[in-house]
Scaffold this active site. Structure first.
Site, PDB file in Angstrom:
ATOM      1  N   CYS B  70     -23.246   0.210  -2.489  1.00 59.69           N
ATOM      2  CA  CYS B  70     -24.154   0.542  -1.388  1.00 59.69           C
ATOM      3  C   CYS B  70     -24.394   2.052  -1.320  1.00 59.69           C
ATOM      4  O   CYS B  70     -24.991   2.620  -2.224  1.00 59.69           O
ATOM      5  CB  CYS B  70     -23.606  -0.034  -0.077  1.00 59.69           C
ATOM      6  SG  CYS B  70     -24.839  -0.099   1.241  1.00 59.69           S
ATOM      7  N   HIS B 187     -22.340  -5.971  -1.339  1.00 60.29           N
ATOM      8  CA  HIS B 187     -20.937  -5.677  -1.001  1.00 60.29           C
ATOM      9  C   HIS B 187     -19.991  -6.804  -1.426  1.00 60.29           C
ATOM     10  O   HIS B 187     -19.582  -7.600  -0.575  1.00 60.29           O
ATOM     11  CB  HIS B 187     -20.801  -5.493   0.514  1.00 60.29           C
ATOM     12  CG  HIS B 187     -21.396  -4.229   1.038  1.00 60.29           C
ATOM     13  ND1 HIS B 187     -20.714  -3.039   1.032  1.00 60.29           N
ATOM     14  CD2 HIS B 187     -22.607  -3.970   1.583  1.00 60.29           C
ATOM     15  CE1 HIS B 187     -21.476  -2.089   1.564  1.00 60.29           C
ATOM     16  NE2 HIS B 187     -22.638  -2.628   1.896  1.00 60.29           N
ATOM     17  N   GLU B 189     -16.932  -6.632  -1.942  1.00 58.32           N
ATOM     18  CA  GLU B 189     -15.634  -6.456  -1.268  1.00 58.32           C
ATOM     19  C   GLU B 189     -15.596  -7.147   0.089  1.00 58.32           C
ATOM     20  O   GLU B 189     -14.525  -7.313   0.673  1.00 58.32           O
ATOM     21  CB  GLU B 189     -15.303  -4.962  -1.132  1.00 58.32           C
ATOM     22  CG  GLU B 189     -16.021  -4.196  -0.030  1.00 58.32           C
ATOM     23  CD  GLU B 189     -17.446  -3.762  -0.400  1.00 58.32           C
ATOM     24  OE1 GLU B 189     -17.975  -4.252  -1.422  1.00 58.32           O
ATOM     25  OE2 GLU B 189     -18.019  -2.953   0.359  1.00 58.32           O
TER      26      GLU B 189
END
Lengths: 80, 213
Positions: B70, B187, B189
């Site tokens: 990002c 994302h 994660e």
């Protein structure tokens, strides 16, 4: 010494914000608008011995930070 | 990001502040997202010129693996470590939702645990994720198999409706020419816990872990 730096998107780079402005102007019934592109202006007051020195410092600033030369062009205008 | 790395590797990541000038000797450098660096001037522009970046450049040149997610991806392009630029989303809105990605390159340090063309779910949350590059660079990225992830629909097809932000060729993530740097807008994660809705993002961490001694 005062300088104005104008940063614009390169030709061929999509400008969604310009498009939105164009659409809004159209909605306000402004006619004859072919295209709208938006950019930004940065005014800098700089100590320099002369115009050449100022231009060279400002060019370095544009290349290193002020403009992203992948997508943007810049123009330097020394105002006084 | 730190929690994800610790959960998967069992090792607590070392935190490095942007004002620091030395990045310690590590297997992976992660530049997380989250707007924590401010987006003044352009997304990632100021952060890309912070003091820590010269050490990051040295590490990149030495072949250390670097992941930018990002805002981290935006910083890597602004720093010139990845080609192209991330522009305002074509629809102008900030987008926070889940998308589908197709894993295009499964030979890299970051993506090797996935099967070729695997379709995964992944959250996105950004305002400036519209990947742009000139036609020559775009061709090079495609020819050299450096597109790591592409936005697709749930069936794995690339089309305009599966492109959330106007990115060229639906590009969601790219690798540098050497393959030690990955930048991606989504994302992964944030999708590594079944309690949080899925584990599709784990593949990234599993891939990287394979290489950690």
């Amino acid at each position: 010494m005062k300088a104005r730096i104008t940063i614009t998107l390169k030709a061929g780079v999509l400008d969604p914000q310009g498009k939105a402005i164009e659409g809004a102007l159209d909605a306000l019934d402004f006619s004859g608008i072919n295209k709208v592109r938006q950019g930004k202006i940065i005014d800098i007051d700089i100590d320099a011995a002369g115009e050449t020195e100022a231009t060279s410092a400002l060019t370095e600033m544009c290349e290193k930070l002020l403009a992203n030369t992948v997508i943007e062009n810049y123009a330097i205008d020394i105002r006084d | 990001m730190a929690t994800a790395l610790e959960m998967v590797s069992g090792v607590k990541p070392v935190m490095v502040w942007h004002q620091e000038t030395e990045i310690p000797d590590v297997d992976l450098i992660a530049i997380p997202g989250g707007f924590s660096y401010g987006d003044y001037l352009r997304a990632g522009a100021i952060a890309a010129r912070s003091p820590v970046m010269s050490s990051l450049r040295d590490k990149a040149a030495a072949g250390v693996n670097i992941l930018g997610v990002c805002n981290g991806f935006q910083i890597l392009t602004e720093a010139g470590l990845l080609p192209g630029a991330l522009m305002r989303n074509a629809g102008l809105h900030f987008i926070c939702r889940e998308v589908h990605l197709r894993v295009e390159n499964t030979n890299s340090y970051f993506t090797r645990s996935w099967a070729k063309n695997a379709v995964i779910r992944c959250p996105i949350a950004h305002h400036d994720g519209n990947y742009f590059t000139d036609p020559d660079t775009l061709k090079k990225l495609e020819d050299q198999d450096r597109v790591a992830f592409r936005y697709v629909n749930e069936n794995g097809n690339v089309n305009d409706t599966s492109n959330p932000n106007g990115s060229r060729n639906n590009i969601a993530g790219i690798l540098n020419d050497r393959g030690n740097i990955l930048g991606m807008m989504p994302h992964p994660e944030n999708l590594i816990e079944s309690l949080h809705g899925g584990t599709d993002g784990l593949g990234l961490f599993k891939s990287m872990l394979e290489n950690v001694a």
